[in-house]
Scaffold this active site. Structure first.
Site, PDB file in Angstrom:
ATOM      1  N   GLU A  60       0.818  -1.214   0.000  1.00  0.00           N
ATOM      2  CA  GLU A  60       0.000   0.000   0.000  1.00  0.00           C
ATOM      3  C   GLU A  60       0.856   1.270   0.000  1.00  0.00           C
ATOM      4  O   GLU A  60       0.523   2.235  -0.694  1.00  0.00           O
ATOM      5  CB  GLU A  60      -0.932   0.002   1.214  1.00  0.00           C
ATOM      6  CG  GLU A  60      -2.084  -0.968   1.127  1.00  0.00           C
ATOM      7  CD  GLU A  60      -1.719  -2.402   1.487  1.00  0.00           C
ATOM      8  OE1 GLU A  60      -2.570  -3.294   1.332  1.00  0.00           O
ATOM      9  OE2 GLU A  60      -0.560  -2.611   1.929  1.00  0.00           O
ATOM     10  N   HIS A 129      -9.178  -5.464  11.510  1.00  0.00           N
ATOM     11  CA  HIS A 129      -9.890  -5.371  10.238  1.00  0.00           C
ATOM     12  C   HIS A 129     -11.279  -4.768  10.409  1.00  0.00           C
ATOM     13  O   HIS A 129     -12.122  -4.891   9.527  1.00  0.00           O
ATOM     14  CB  HIS A 129     -10.031  -6.758   9.602  1.00  0.00           C
ATOM     15  CG  HIS A 129      -8.753  -7.316   9.076  1.00  0.00           C
ATOM     16  ND1 HIS A 129      -7.721  -7.690   9.897  1.00  0.00           N
ATOM     17  CD2 HIS A 129      -8.334  -7.556   7.806  1.00  0.00           C
ATOM     18  CE1 HIS A 129      -6.721  -8.152   9.160  1.00  0.00           C
ATOM     19  NE2 HIS A 129      -7.063  -8.075   7.895  1.00  0.00           N
TER      20      HIS A 129
END
Length: 326
Positions: A60, A129
Site C-alpha cells: 500500500e 480489520h
C-alpha cells in the site's frame, strides 16, 4: 431508472469517468484480473486494459506513492485499498505528501487523486480489520472525506470525487456492496460537502453517515409508533461538513442525537457537538446525545460484538429518554 447494487454503482462511476478522461486510471491489489476484492471493478480490465487497471503487489505504501507521483505529472489516479485498515501502511504518503503538497508548493501543484475502499465493521473480522478511520483523515487539512450510505449517493459522489482536484478519501463498506437500489439511467453528479435529509421529522434531529444510517431509518419506523418523529440527516461528506443543514434542523427540533460507527474519543460526533453548542445552544431543550462504538478494539466473539456495536434498540431508548417517554 434501473436497479443496481452498491458495487455496480462504484464500477459505473469509475468506468464513466475513465471513458471521459484517459488520464484516469485504477490501481490496487486484485483490481484487474480478479475483478476487485469485492468485485467493484468487474470487467474493467477487459474494457480499459492493463495500463489503466493495474494490479499491484501487497504494498500500500508503494502504490500510494506511485499514485501521488503520477497525480503530480498529469494523471488522475483512483487508489483502491482492499480495506481502509490497510491504508495505515500508506498513511505517511497520504498525510505527509498528498494532503500537504498543494500548500507546501504555494499552490503550484494539485493532487487530483481518490483513495477508496471499504471501512468499518463487517462481521467477525477481528480488531485490526474492523476500524472506522474517517475521523483520522477528516482531522487533516488538505483531505476531503466522503462516506456514502447507499448506491445512488455512492455513484454521484464518486463521480464528483474523481473530477475534483483535491485529495479525496472515499469510504465504502464491505457489507453494503450487495445492497440494491434504483438509480437514474443517465449520468449524474452529487456535490461534495452537502448533506441530505433522509427523513423529515419534528421531534429529534439524528445525524449520521455511512452504513450505520440504516439503523437510524429502522429505528425511526419503530419510534413513529410511539409518536416520536426523527429528522434524519445523512452527512455523506464529513469534510467539508455541512454545518448549515445540521444547525437548521436542530433549531427546528431542539434535540440532537449523533449516530457514528467509530470510537467516541475524538470522533466526528465530538466535532458536531461542539458546533451545535457554539451556534445553537439556546435552541437546545435537552443535552446532546451520541451513540458510538464501545471504546475498545473490536471483539471477535458474537456476544461481545452485539454489545460493542450500536443497536436499533439503543437509538430508540436514547430518543425516548430525550423526550422523557417510556
Amino acid at each position: 431508472m434501473k436497479t443496481i447494487s452498491f458495487r455496480e454503482a462504484i464500477k459505473e462511476a469509475m468506468s464513466e469517468e475513465m471513458r471521459r478522461d484517459k488520464s484516469i486510471y485504477l490501481i490496487g491489489e486484485e483490481v484487474g484480473a480478479y475483478n476487485g476484492a469485492y468485485k467493484a471493478s468487474k470487467g474493467m480490465l477487459s474494457e480499459f486494459g492493463k495500463k489503466r487497471v493495474i494490479d499491484t503487489p501487497i504494498s500500500e505504501l508503494g502504490f500510494s506513492g506511485l499514485g501521488i507521483g503520477s497525480a503530480l505529472n498529469g494523471c488522475r489516479p483512483i487508489i483502491e485499498f482492499m480495506t481502509f485498515n490497510f491504508s495505515l501502511v500508506a498513511i505517511d504518503q497520504i498525510i505527509n505528501n498528498a494532503a500537504k503538497i498543494r500548500q507546501m508548493s504555494g499552490g503550484q501543484w494539485e493532487i487530483p487523486i481518490v483513495f477508496r475502499g471499504p471501512t468499518g465493521f463487517a462481521g467477525q473480522l477481528g480488531a485490526t480489520h474492523s476500524q472506522s478511520l474517517e475521523n483520522w483523515y477528516a482531522h487533516c487539512p488538505g483531505l476531503k472525506v466522503v462516506v456514502p450510505s447507499n448506491a445512488y449517493d455512492a455513484k454521484g459522489l464518486l463521480k464528483s470525487a474523481i473530477k475534483d482536484n483535491d485529495v479525496i478519501i472515499f469510504l465504502e463498506s464491505e457489507i453494503m456492496y450487495g445492497d440494491q437500489m434504483n438509480i437514474p439511467n443517465k449520468e449524474y453528479y452529487l456535490p461534495l460537502g452537502k448533506a441530505s435529509i433522509k427523513r423529515t421529522g419534528s421531534d429529534i434531529t439524528l445525524v449520521s453517515f455511512g452504513k450505520i444510517l440504516k439503523l437510524a431509518l429502522k429505528a425511526s419506523k419503530e419510534l413513529e409508533k410511539a409518536n416520536i418523529n426523527l429528522e434524519i440527516i445523512d452527512l455523506k461528506t464529513i469534510r467539508p461538513l455541512d454545518y448549515k443543514t445540521i444547525l437548521k434542523s436542530v433549531k427546528k427540533t431542539n434535540r440532537l442525537i449523533i449516530l457514528e460507527e467509530a470510537w467516541p474519543f475524538g470522533s466526528i460526533s465530538s466535532e458536531i457537538t461542539y458546533l451545535v453548542q457554539k451556534y445553537a445552544f439556546d435552541y437546545l431543550d435537552a443535552p446532546i446525545k451520541r451513540i458510538t462504538l464501545e471504546d475498545t478494539p473490536a471483539p471477535y466473539a458474537k456476544n461481545l460484538l452485539k454489545i460493542w456495536y450500536p443497536s436499533k434498540e439503543k437509538i430508540i431508548t436514547y430518543a425516548k429518554n430525550l423526550l422523557s417517554k417510556k
